[in-house]
Design a protein around this motif. Sequence first.
Motif, PDB file in Angstrom:
ATOM      1  N   VAL A 172      35.558  41.760  24.028  1.00 57.79           N
ATOM      2  CA  VAL A 172      36.957  41.917  24.400  1.00 57.79           C
ATOM      3  C   VAL A 172      37.094  42.961  25.499  1.00 57.79           C
ATOM      4  O   VAL A 172      37.822  42.781  26.458  1.00 57.79           O
ATOM      5  N   ILE A 173      36.395  44.051  25.399  1.00 58.82           N
ATOM      6  CA  ILE A 173      36.494  45.114  26.389  1.00 58.82           C
ATOM      7  C   ILE A 173      35.983  44.623  27.737  1.00 58.82           C
ATOM      8  O   ILE A 173      36.617  44.838  28.768  1.00 58.82           O
ATOM      9  N   LEU A 174      34.848  43.950  27.766  1.00 59.53           N
ATOM     10  CA  LEU A 174      34.316  43.414  29.010  1.00 59.53           C
ATOM     11  C   LEU A 174      35.252  42.357  29.585  1.00 59.53           C
ATOM     12  O   LEU A 174      35.556  42.369  30.781  1.00 59.53           O
ATOM     13  N   LEU A 175      35.738  41.487  28.748  1.00 58.88           N
ATOM     14  CA  LEU A 175      36.646  40.436  29.196  1.00 58.88           C
ATOM     15  C   LEU A 175      37.965  41.027  29.685  1.00 58.88           C
ATOM     16  O   LEU A 175      38.560  40.540  30.650  1.00 58.88           O
ATOM     17  N   GLU A 176      38.399  42.089  29.046  1.00 61.72           N
ATOM     18  CA  GLU A 176      39.617  42.786  29.456  1.00 61.72           C
ATOM     19  C   GLU A 176      39.464  43.334  30.877  1.00 61.72           C
ATOM     20  O   GLU A 176      40.349  43.180  31.719  1.00 61.72           O
ATOM     21  N   GLN A 177      38.322  43.909  31.164  1.00 66.87           N
ATOM     22  CA  GLN A 177      38.064  44.443  32.496  1.00 66.87           C
ATOM     23  C   GLN A 177      37.989  43.325  33.533  1.00 66.87           C
ATOM     24  O   GLN A 177      38.526  43.457  34.634  1.00 66.87           O
ATOM     25  N   ILE A 178      37.335  42.237  33.196  1.00 65.62           N
ATOM     26  CA  ILE A 178      37.219  41.098  34.121  1.00 65.62           C
ATOM     27  C   ILE A 178      38.599  40.512  34.412  1.00 65.62           C
ATOM     28  O   ILE A 178      38.922  40.213  35.566  1.00 65.62           O
ATOM     29  N   ALA A 179      39.418  40.358  33.389  1.00 70.67           N
ATOM     30  CA  ALA A 179      40.761  39.807  33.581  1.00 70.67           C
ATOM     31  C   ALA A 179      41.595  40.708  34.492  1.00 70.67           C
ATOM     32  O   ALA A 179      42.320  40.220  35.365  1.00 70.67           O
ATOM     33  N   LEU A 180      41.494  42.021  34.310  1.00 72.98           N
ATOM     34  CA  LEU A 180      42.244  42.945  35.148  1.00 72.98           C
ATOM     35  C   LEU A 180      41.761  42.898  36.599  1.00 72.98           C
ATOM     36  O   LEU A 180      42.564  42.888  37.532  1.00 72.98           O
ATOM     37  N   ILE A 181      40.455  42.820  36.808  1.00 66.74           N
ATOM     38  CA  ILE A 181      39.905  42.751  38.173  1.00 66.74           C
ATOM     39  C   ILE A 181      40.348  41.461  38.862  1.00 66.74           C
ATOM     40  O   ILE A 181      40.773  41.489  40.022  1.00 66.74           O
ATOM     41  N   VAL A 182      40.266  40.342  38.160  1.00 63.08           N
ATOM     42  CA  VAL A 182      40.684  39.065  38.748  1.00 63.08           C
ATOM     43  C   VAL A 182      42.180  39.071  39.033  1.00 63.08           C
ATOM     44  O   VAL A 182      42.633  38.579  40.067  1.00 63.08           O
ATOM     45  N   ALA A 183      42.973  39.666  38.137  1.00 59.31           N
ATOM     46  CA  ALA A 183      44.424  39.746  38.356  1.00 59.31           C
ATOM     47  C   ALA A 183      44.747  40.570  39.598  1.00 59.31           C
ATOM     48  O   ALA A 183      45.549  40.150  40.442  1.00 59.31           O
ATOM     49  N   MET A 184      44.120  41.719  39.735  1.00 58.01           N
ATOM     50  CA  MET A 184      44.390  42.564  40.896  1.00 58.01           C
ATOM     51  C   MET A 184      43.895  41.915  42.187  1.00 58.01           C
ATOM     52  O   MET A 184      44.548  42.008  43.231  1.00 58.01           O
ATOM     53  N   LEU A 185      42.764  41.242  42.142  1.00 61.17           N
ATOM     54  CA  LEU A 185      42.260  40.532  43.319  1.00 61.17           C
ATOM     55  C   LEU A 185      43.201  39.395  43.716  1.00 61.17           C
ATOM     56  O   LEU A 185      43.490  39.208  44.907  1.00 61.17           O
ATOM     57  N   SER A 186      43.709  38.667  42.745  1.00 59.30           N
ATOM     58  CA  SER A 186      44.669  37.598  43.027  1.00 59.30           C
ATOM     59  C   SER A 186      45.944  38.155  43.644  1.00 59.30           C
ATOM     60  O   SER A 186      46.485  37.580  44.588  1.00 59.30           O
ATOM     61  N   PHE A 187      46.423  39.271  43.113  1.00 63.45           N
ATOM     62  CA  PHE A 187      47.620  39.900  43.656  1.00 63.45           C
ATOM     63  C   PHE A 187      47.411  40.350  45.099  1.00 63.45           C
ATOM     64  O   PHE A 187      48.233  40.102  45.974  1.00 63.45           O
ATOM     65  N   PHE A 188      46.276  40.987  45.357  1.00 66.40           N
ATOM     66  CA  PHE A 188      45.959  41.437  46.706  1.00 66.40           C
ATOM     67  C   PHE A 188      45.877  40.256  47.678  1.00 66.40           C
ATOM     68  O   PHE A 188      46.439  40.304  48.774  1.00 66.40           O
ATOM     69  N   LEU A 189      45.197  39.183  47.294  1.00 69.24           N
ATOM     70  CA  LEU A 189      45.084  38.006  48.161  1.00 69.24           C
ATOM     71  C   LEU A 189      46.441  37.345  48.394  1.00 69.24           C
ATOM     72  O   LEU A 189      46.722  36.875  49.496  1.00 69.24           O
ATOM     73  N   ALA A 190      47.289  37.321  47.367  1.00 67.14           N
ATOM     74  CA  ALA A 190      48.623  36.733  47.530  1.00 67.14           C
ATOM     75  C   ALA A 190      49.436  37.512  48.547  1.00 67.14           C
ATOM     76  O   ALA A 190      50.108  36.920  49.400  1.00 67.14           O
ATOM     77  N   ILE A 191      49.365  38.828  48.493  1.00 69.43           N
ATOM     78  CA  ILE A 191      50.100  39.665  49.446  1.00 69.43           C
ATOM     79  C   ILE A 191      49.551  39.488  50.856  1.00 69.43           C
ATOM     80  O   ILE A 191      50.301  39.362  51.821  1.00 69.43           O
ATOM     81  N   VAL A 192      48.228  39.431  50.993  1.00 65.70           N
ATOM     82  CA  VAL A 192      47.614  39.247  52.308  1.00 65.70           C
ATOM     83  C   VAL A 192      48.021  37.892  52.902  1.00 65.70           C
ATOM     84  O   VAL A 192      48.397  37.807  54.078  1.00 65.70           O
ATOM     85  N   VAL A 193      47.976  36.838  52.105  1.00 59.30           N
ATOM     86  CA  VAL A 193      48.358  35.508  52.590  1.00 59.30           C
ATOM     87  C   VAL A 193      49.831  35.485  52.973  1.00 59.30           C
ATOM     88  O   VAL A 193      50.210  34.888  53.986  1.00 59.30           O
ATOM     89  N   LEU A 194      50.677  36.145  52.205  1.00 55.61           N
ATOM     90  CA  LEU A 194      52.097  36.207  52.532  1.00 55.61           C
ATOM     91  C   LEU A 194      52.336  36.945  53.857  1.00 55.61           C
ATOM     92  O   LEU A 194      53.125  36.502  54.689  1.00 55.61           O
ATOM     93  N   ILE A 195      51.632  38.039  54.079  1.00 56.27           N
ATOM     94  CA  ILE A 195      51.780  38.778  55.331  1.00 56.27           C
ATOM     95  C   ILE A 195      51.286  37.948  56.514  1.00 56.27           C
ATOM     96  O   ILE A 195      51.937  37.902  57.565  1.00 56.27           O
ATOM     97  N   VAL A 196      50.152  37.274  56.348  1.00 58.96           N
ATOM     98  CA  VAL A 196      49.646  36.396  57.408  1.00 58.96           C
ATOM     99  C   VAL A 196      50.659  35.300  57.704  1.00 58.96           C
ATOM    100  O   VAL A 196      50.926  34.972  58.868  1.00 58.96           O
ATOM    101  N   ASN A 197      51.254  34.740  56.665  1.00 60.64           N
ATOM    102  CA  ASN A 197      52.258  33.687  56.846  1.00 60.64           C
ATOM    103  C   ASN A 197      53.490  34.228  57.578  1.00 60.64           C
ATOM    104  O   ASN A 197      54.076  33.536  58.404  1.00 60.64           O
ATOM    105  N   MET A 198      53.884  35.474  57.285  1.00 59.42           N
ATOM    106  CA  MET A 198      55.029  36.057  57.978  1.00 59.42           C
ATOM    107  C   MET A 198      54.746  36.225  59.466  1.00 59.42           C
ATOM    108  O   MET A 198      55.617  35.994  60.298  1.00 59.42           O
ATOM    109  N   PHE A 199      53.533  36.631  59.818  1.00 60.56           N
ATOM    110  CA  PHE A 199      53.192  36.751  61.226  1.00 60.56           C
ATOM    111  C   PHE A 199      53.079  35.387  61.901  1.00 60.56           C
ATOM    112  O   PHE A 199      53.369  35.251  63.084  1.00 60.56           O
ATOM    113  N   LYS A 200      52.669  34.390  61.141  1.00 56.31           N
ATOM    114  CA  LYS A 200      52.460  33.063  61.720  1.00 56.31           C
ATOM    115  C   LYS A 200      53.768  32.316  61.954  1.00 56.31           C
ATOM    116  O   LYS A 200      53.977  31.743  63.022  1.00 56.31           O
ATOM    117  N   VAL A 201      54.676  32.287  60.963  1.00 54.92           N
ATOM    118  CA  VAL A 201      55.890  31.466  61.074  1.00 54.92           C
ATOM    119  C   VAL A 201      57.180  32.281  61.101  1.00 54.92           C
ATOM    120  O   VAL A 201      58.236  31.719  61.332  1.00 54.92           O
TER     121      VAL A 201
END
Length: 147
Positions: A83-112
């Motif tokens: 559970v502890i290892l899985l908890e850490q993996i879930a948090l890392i994947v969540a934060m990575l997804s959030f970061f990528l979503a923000i980056v893609v949104l910013i790129v989209n704002m510059f593009k369109v």
Amino acid sequence: MKWFIYLYPKSWRRRYGTELIEVIKQTDMSFKTIFDLLLGVIDAWHIELREREIYGFRMSQVLALISLINVLIISKLISLREVILLEQIALIVAMLSFFLAIVVLIVNMFKVGIIPAFSIKTRLAKISVGLMGSYAIFFVTFLVLAN
């Protein structure tokens, strides 16, 4: 040979169906005619699928698969150490997804531009929304595992 018309997409049948039936009635049944009709079916479906906006649908399938994998992983947990290892993996994947979503949104704002970037009409906006959904799923998984 009228049954060939039912192989075409519904929108295509509405637009060209009566004309195709008339052409089929006037032509002879040959291998070339059947082959041409089958090529027409493939072409019509290719155009139909290209015109549809299926990226959001595919993204929803990916999110559903990620959710299913999360449920399966959580249901198979045995010890607290996993559970502890899985908890850490879930948090890392969540934060990575959030970061990528923000980056893609910013790129989209510059593009369109800023206003169109927040609509779901562009492909990058759909990807950003999908990544935010992935973030939500993994963050909820983290919260469930943490409690």
